[in-house]
Design an enzyme around this catalytic site. Structure first.
Site, short mmCIF file in Angstrom:
data_model
loop_
_atom_site.label_atom_id
_atom_site.label_comp_id
_atom_site.label_asym_id
_atom_site.label_seq_id
_atom_site.Cartn_x
_atom_site.Cartn_y
_atom_site.Cartn_z
N ASN A 193 10.71 -48.37 10.94
CA ASN A 193 10.43 -48.34 12.38
C ASN A 193 9.49 -47.15 12.57
O ASN A 193 9.91 -46.00 12.53
CB ASN A 193 11.74 -48.14 13.16
CG ASN A 193 11.49 -47.91 14.64
OD1 ASN A 193 10.36 -48.05 15.11
ND2 ASN A 193 12.55 -47.58 15.37
N LYS A 253 7.98 -46.18 15.13
CA LYS A 253 8.08 -45.54 16.46
C LYS A 253 6.67 -45.27 17.00
O LYS A 253 5.76 -46.04 16.72
CB LYS A 253 8.95 -44.28 16.37
CG LYS A 253 10.31 -44.59 15.74
CD LYS A 253 11.34 -43.52 15.94
CE LYS A 253 12.67 -43.95 15.30
NZ LYS A 253 13.74 -42.99 15.49
N HIS A 308 17.03 -50.67 20.53
CA HIS A 308 17.04 -49.34 19.89
C HIS A 308 17.54 -48.30 20.91
O HIS A 308 17.24 -48.40 22.09
CB HIS A 308 15.63 -48.98 19.41
CG HIS A 308 15.63 -47.81 18.49
ND1 HIS A 308 15.73 -46.51 18.94
CD2 HIS A 308 15.58 -47.72 17.13
CE1 HIS A 308 15.73 -45.69 17.91
NE2 HIS A 308 15.64 -46.40 16.79
N GLU A 316 16.53 -45.47 21.56
CA GLU A 316 15.44 -44.82 22.33
C GLU A 316 15.01 -45.70 23.50
O GLU A 316 14.69 -45.19 24.58
CB GLU A 316 14.26 -44.49 21.38
CG GLU A 316 14.63 -43.33 20.46
CD GLU A 316 13.95 -43.35 19.09
OE1 GLU A 316 12.94 -44.04 18.91
OE2 GLU A 316 14.46 -42.65 18.19
N GLU A 372 22.97 -47.76 14.06
CA GLU A 372 22.27 -46.48 14.10
C GLU A 372 23.04 -45.49 14.97
O GLU A 372 22.89 -45.49 16.20
CB GLU A 372 20.86 -46.66 14.68
CG GLU A 372 19.99 -47.60 13.87
CD GLU A 372 18.51 -47.25 14.01
OE1 GLU A 372 17.85 -47.19 12.98
OE2 GLU A 372 18.04 -47.04 15.14
N GLY A 393 16.80 -39.01 13.50
CA GLY A 393 15.79 -37.96 13.57
C GLY A 393 16.37 -36.56 13.50
O GLY A 393 15.67 -35.57 13.73
N SER A 419 18.29 -41.01 9.71
CA SER A 419 17.98 -40.03 8.67
C SER A 419 18.18 -40.58 7.26
O SER A 419 18.57 -39.85 6.35
CB SER A 419 18.79 -38.74 8.87
OG SER A 419 18.45 -38.13 10.12
P1 13P Z 1 15.12 -41.61 11.45
O1 13P Z 1 15.11 -42.31 10.10
O2 13P Z 1 13.85 -40.85 11.70
O3 13P Z 1 16.36 -40.82 11.65
O4 13P Z 1 15.12 -42.78 12.54
C1 13P Z 1 16.05 -43.78 12.45
C2 13P Z 1 15.72 -44.81 13.45
O5 13P Z 1 15.85 -44.61 14.65
C3 13P Z 1 15.20 -46.09 12.97
O6 13P Z 1 15.13 -47.04 13.99
#
Ligand code: 13P
Length: 248
Positions: free
Chosen positions: A10, A12, A95, A97, A167, A173, A213
């Site tokens: 992803n 982002k 997601h 976010e 997740e 992150g 992560s």
């Molecule tokens: P990270 O791997 O940067 O923690 O992000 C995970 C994520 O949100 C994947 O959709």
């Protein structure tokens, strides 16, 4: 039991179109693994150049967002038919976010899941708890409720094609990964929720990823767990490390 592993990046809100093409070139030989599904979920503006850049490789194309209508007065949005025509196969839905920053709720997320299936896109449906819910010990109920809402009126045949990404928000992150046992506990619970909602065969078929992560160092242990069928990777998907995750 033979669920095919799915490792998805992803990206982002990272990578300009030229950077995206460069990243595809960097990763090309590192992610060459026909035994599993490798997916790049990329920003809308990168979809067309990335589709071109991954031609002839094993990599599949995914998108990060869309809106449920086919076309019309929805300024700034992108539709499922647009994604389909550009070669997109997978679509991330729900997601944290999108839920937390852009206010998407389970009613919209459920509509997106149904629309994606109707349009021939495969949803990667995300779920997961906040740190507060993890600490309160109510995270399992929360996640079960998310899954039930988000799959309302979705058929068993569709769920067999679905990917669910667990997740935990506290691990996204932050560099703090759920332990393999914590991740397995929830992925197993999600499969049980699917068995309850549908049947054993559907629960066996649905693919469940861990995300948060995940990196070249912890991927092998997470992926060795019985109910973890892949990963949804943010930061580490933008680096050569992604190849190590694919081959973990
Ligand atoms: P990270 O791997 O940067 O923690 O992000 C995970 C994520 O949100 C994947 O959709």
């Amino acid at each position: 039991m033979a669920r095919r592993r799915i490792i998805a990046g992803n990206w982002k809100m990272n990578m300009t179109p030229s950077q995206a093409v460069e990243l595809c070139a960097t990763l090309k030989d590192l992610v060459n693994n026909d035994a599993e599904d490798v997916v790049y979920c990329v920003p809308a503006i990168d979809i067309v150049p990335v589709a071109e850049a991954i031609k002839g490789t094993n990599v599949k194309l995914g998108a990060e967002n869309f809106y449920i209508e086919d076309k019309g007065a929805f300024t700034g949005e992108i539709s499922a038919p647009m994604l389909k025509e550009a070669g997109v196969e997978y679509i991330i839905i729900g997601h944290s976010e999108r839920r937390d920053i852009f206010g998407e709720n389970d009613i919209l997320i459920n509509a997106k899941v149904k629309k994606a299936f109707a349009a021939g896109l495969k949803p990667i449906l995300c779920c997961g708890e906040s740190l507060a819910l993890r600490k309160a010990g109510t995270y399992k109920e929360w996640i079960a409720r998310q899954i039930k809402w988000d799959l309302t009126d979705v058929t068993a045949d569709q769920v067999k094609e679905l990917v669910i990404a667990y997740e935990p928000i506290w691990a996204i992150g932050t560099g703090e990964t759920a332990t393999a046992d914590q991740a397995q506990e929830v992925c197993k619970m999600i499969r049980e929720v699917i068995a309850d909602m549908y049947d054993a065969a559907t629960a066996e078929a649905v693919r469940i990823q861990y995300g948060g992560s995940m990196n070249a160092g912890n991927a092998a242990e997470l992926l060795s767990k019985e109910d973890i069928d892949g990963g949804l990777i943010g930061g580490a998907a933008l680096k050569p490390d992604f190849g190590q995750i694919v081959n973990a």
